[in-house]
Design an enzyme around this catalytic site. Structure first.
Site, PDB file in Angstrom:
ATOM      1  N   TYR A 103      11.949 108.838-128.767  1.00 33.80           N
ATOM      2  CA  TYR A 103      11.225 110.085-128.539  1.00 33.80           C
ATOM      3  C   TYR A 103      12.131 111.287-128.778  1.00 33.80           C
ATOM      4  O   TYR A 103      13.353 111.138-128.925  1.00 33.80           O
ATOM      5  CB  TYR A 103      10.657 110.119-127.114  1.00 33.80           C
ATOM      6  CG  TYR A 103      11.689 110.353-126.041  1.00 33.80           C
ATOM      7  CD1 TYR A 103      12.592 109.355-125.684  1.00 33.80           C
ATOM      8  CD2 TYR A 103      11.798 111.591-125.407  1.00 33.80           C
ATOM      9  CE1 TYR A 103      13.555 109.579-124.707  1.00 33.80           C
ATOM     10  CE2 TYR A 103      12.753 111.816-124.432  1.00 33.80           C
ATOM     11  CZ  TYR A 103      13.630 110.814-124.084  1.00 33.80           C
ATOM     12  OH  TYR A 103      14.595 111.038-123.135  1.00 33.80           O
ATOM     13  N   ARG A 152      17.858 113.730-135.532  1.00 32.76           N
ATOM     14  CA  ARG A 152      18.132 112.784-134.452  1.00 32.76           C
ATOM     15  C   ARG A 152      17.013 111.760-134.323  1.00 32.76           C
ATOM     16  O   ARG A 152      17.272 110.569-134.081  1.00 32.76           O
ATOM     17  CB  ARG A 152      18.345 113.512-133.119  1.00 32.76           C
ATOM     18  CG  ARG A 152      18.824 112.562-132.018  1.00 32.76           C
ATOM     19  CD  ARG A 152      19.263 113.306-130.768  1.00 32.76           C
ATOM     20  NE  ARG A 152      18.152 113.982-130.130  1.00 32.76           N
ATOM     21  CZ  ARG A 152      18.273 114.769-129.073  1.00 32.76           C
ATOM     22  NH1 ARG A 152      19.467 115.003-128.547  1.00 32.76           N
ATOM     23  NH2 ARG A 152      17.218 115.352-128.556  1.00 32.76           N
ATOM     24  N   ARG A 180       2.383  90.086-127.280  1.00 30.82           N
ATOM     25  CA  ARG A 180       3.732  90.231-126.727  1.00 30.82           C
ATOM     26  C   ARG A 180       4.678  89.118-127.159  1.00 30.82           C
ATOM     27  O   ARG A 180       4.434  87.945-126.881  1.00 30.82           O
ATOM     28  CB  ARG A 180       3.663  90.281-125.192  1.00 30.82           C
ATOM     29  CG  ARG A 180       5.033  90.567-124.552  1.00 30.82           C
ATOM     30  CD  ARG A 180       4.940  90.554-123.034  1.00 30.82           C
ATOM     31  NE  ARG A 180       6.237  90.879-122.433  1.00 30.82           N
ATOM     32  CZ  ARG A 180       7.236  90.016-122.291  1.00 30.82           C
ATOM     33  NH1 ARG A 180       7.091  88.779-122.708  1.00 30.82           N
ATOM     34  NH2 ARG A 180       8.380  90.395-121.742  1.00 30.82           N
ATOM     35  N   HIS A 205       9.231  89.069-128.038  1.00 28.45           N
ATOM     36  CA  HIS A 205      10.394  89.938-128.205  1.00 28.45           C
ATOM     37  C   HIS A 205      10.638  90.298-129.667  1.00 28.45           C
ATOM     38  O   HIS A 205      10.938  91.436-129.997  1.00 28.45           O
ATOM     39  CB  HIS A 205      11.641  89.265-127.635  1.00 28.45           C
ATOM     40  CG  HIS A 205      11.706  89.269-126.130  1.00 28.45           C
ATOM     41  ND1 HIS A 205      10.823  88.562-125.350  1.00 28.45           N
ATOM     42  CD2 HIS A 205      12.548  89.883-125.267  1.00 28.45           C
ATOM     43  CE1 HIS A 205      11.121  88.749-124.074  1.00 28.45           C
ATOM     44  NE2 HIS A 205      12.169  89.543-123.992  1.00 28.45           N
ATOM     45  N   LYS A 261      17.887 107.849-128.621  1.00 24.33           N
ATOM     46  CA  LYS A 261      16.997 108.457-127.622  1.00 24.33           C
ATOM     47  C   LYS A 261      15.776 107.559-127.462  1.00 24.33           C
ATOM     48  O   LYS A 261      14.709 107.809-128.025  1.00 24.33           O
ATOM     49  CB  LYS A 261      16.608 109.872-128.072  1.00 24.33           C
ATOM     50  CG  LYS A 261      16.098 110.761-126.945  1.00 24.33           C
ATOM     51  CD  LYS A 261      16.112 112.224-127.352  1.00 24.33           C
ATOM     52  CE  LYS A 261      15.459 113.117-126.303  1.00 24.33           C
ATOM     53  NZ  LYS A 261      16.292 113.304-125.106  1.00 24.33           N
ATOM     54  N   GLU A 291      27.745 111.898-119.234  1.00 27.16           N
ATOM     55  CA  GLU A 291      26.749 112.966-119.385  1.00 27.16           C
ATOM     56  C   GLU A 291      25.831 112.920-118.180  1.00 27.16           C
ATOM     57  O   GLU A 291      26.087 112.182-117.233  1.00 27.16           O
ATOM     58  CB  GLU A 291      25.963 112.788-120.690  1.00 27.16           C
ATOM     59  CG  GLU A 291      25.200 111.471-120.778  1.00 27.16           C
ATOM     60  CD  GLU A 291      24.420 111.300-122.081  1.00 27.16           C
ATOM     61  OE1 GLU A 291      24.153 112.297-122.768  1.00 27.16           O
ATOM     62  OE2 GLU A 291      24.064 110.143-122.390  1.00 27.16           O
ATOM     63  N   LEU A 342      24.175 110.717-125.445  1.00 18.59           N
ATOM     64  CA  LEU A 342      23.231 111.191-126.443  1.00 18.59           C
ATOM     65  C   LEU A 342      23.839 112.416-127.115  1.00 18.59           C
ATOM     66  O   LEU A 342      24.364 113.301-126.436  1.00 18.59           O
ATOM     67  CB  LEU A 342      21.913 111.583-125.763  1.00 18.59           C
ATOM     68  CG  LEU A 342      20.803 111.931-126.764  1.00 18.59           C
ATOM     69  CD1 LEU A 342      20.215 110.660-127.365  1.00 18.59           C
ATOM     70  CD2 LEU A 342      19.733 112.768-126.103  1.00 18.59           C
TER      71      LEU A 342
END
Lengths: 289, 289
Positions: free
Chosen positions: B35, B54, B106, B108, B153, B185, B209
């Site tokens: 995101y 990014r 579902r 992996h 991110k 951070e 990040l």
């Protein structure tokens, strides 16, 4: 998939294709939730108490409360209803149960504590991996870059997804993760190996998920005079492995006979592995009694 | 929230309350997505190129492809449409853009590569944290137990959620994370401190990040003869901090004047912090030109 394919979402039994949650569900934007996968044989969830206890621990670990006095046991009741509705009372199936912190305007901090969690439960027909169970599976080693609370069964599964996919692309069934020079576990399984005759596996700490099959197997192993040594296998001991296997709810005891394209031991399932396969299979067949 | 509150999900512009995704979305069951959050001032996304770059890096890092020739820039176009539709062309707003690996049974391993990703975009009115910007904010220190790819991110934000909530419960605005004895951070910000007169922050590696405001500030700081020393602040240096601040898309440069209930330096925003606040505010006001 099955013919009817009804799932449960927040009080409603709906067709899977129509089962929806809000884009603001904290499961969707933060991975803010936990889950369990149960094995069902002839309508009977295997080791249900272990799974319920672990779900409680995961919920407590991430500080999510089930609303209105609900319990993991009540989720299993819903799952039983789904098994009936989907015609899965005979043979093998799996139950998937997920709880997230609910729907709220996106902000890292918790929403108000009275916000109901999101509950999603589905069931599916299951076919055991019988070929690999017989012949043994290939695996790879892979760096373990997961977070520090792998003991909680959370939805933050991206490192598992990426390592699992890498394994698949290298023709392997599973990735055996290595952190700080020791074998921790797989992306969705626990790993056990035999070094110098003793069966070793990583201790149950914050770096591995306390696997239900791992726990069940510990009790069963004692009945055939096998003990686990919870001294993790060091990376430099890997070439000396005479046997290697993985365990999981849907994998049972699965021999690993090749690792990073090299044979493990004699390149076929070992005696200790086969013995543990047998005792687990017997326990599954008897419903865990 | 705003009066119309229209969001975008997979090609449709719909009211937020009706915006739904499948329970089988990999964002919901694996946190399998990435995101961005952009700051918008008078209809102009700030540092949009940095955010788009990014987002590309995050998508590549987790191996998700945008479908059908879409690009981060095309997502920004959709966001601009949302700003218009929601009456947010004047004043401050934020854009939230999320991409997941899509909807699949579902497992992996990745679904087939032609599966379209899920794209969710929303906008909201934004009010800067002006009081803390003036007086400075309280923070706490907290162990950094996140995974090894914090440079991506992703939606695997549970450790950030838990640390952020701990900060809130201790009356703090943010948690300053410490890994292997150094400050990395915050849970949603980068941290900078002044030790012995030099401005220090963690280098841009896999443990933090690469913050957009961090990058923007680096360029701006040079114009006023301030450089970052990317030698991380060691935990034992914390008592010697004369200034401390955090940066982020929605926090700008925010002074941190208390840490673990003790004053930082003189307990008020420092001169270097205030200078950087000024140059960033000027850049924001001018649209980043």
């Amino acid at each position: 998939m099955n013919s009817k394919d009804i799932v449960y979402v927040n009080g409603a039994f709906v067709p899977r294709a129509e089962a929806r949650i809000s884009v603001e569900d904290r499961g969707f934007v933060f991975g803010d939730g936990v889950y369990e996968v149960l094995r069902v044989i002839n309508a009977r969830p295997f080791a249900a108490k272990f799974h319920n206890d672990r779900l409680k621990r995961s919920l407590e670990g991430v500080r999510i409360s089930l609303a209105g006095g609900a319990s993991p046991e009540s989720l299993t009741e819903i799952a039983n209803q789904l098994l009936r509705d989907n015609g899965l009372l005979q043979g093998e199936a799996t139950i998937y149960m997920q709880v997230t912190r609910g729907v709220a305007t996106r902000a890292h901090n918790f929403p108000p504590p009275d916000l109901p969690p999101t509950i999603y439960i589905s069931v599916a027909r299951f076919t055991p991996y019988s070929e690999f169970a017989q012949t043994g599976a290939p695996a790879i080693t892979h760096p373990d870059i997961r977070w520090g609370r792998c003991d909680l069964k959370t939805l933050n599964l991206l490192p598992n997804v990426l390592a699992s996919q890498t394994a698949k692309e290298r023709g392997a069934f599973e990735a055996m993760l290595i952190r700080d020079g020791v074998v921790t576990e797989g992306t969705k399984t626990n790993f056990f190996g035999v070094v110098d005759g003793s069966l070793r596996t990583h201790p149950s700490d914050t770096h591995i998920l306390p696997g239900i099959t791992r726990s069940v197997l510990r009790d069963l192993a004692r009945t055939v005079n096998i003990d686990f040594d919870e001294t993790p296998i060091r990376a430099e001991e890997i070439p000396r492995l005479s046997e290697l296997f993985l365990t999981g709810t849907t994998t049972d005891v699965m021999p690993v006979v090749r690792l990073d394209d090299k044979p493990v031991g004699k390149g076929k399932p070992g005696e200790l592995t086969k013995k543990l396969q047998r005792v687990l299979a017997e326990s599954l067949a008897s419903g865990g009694d």
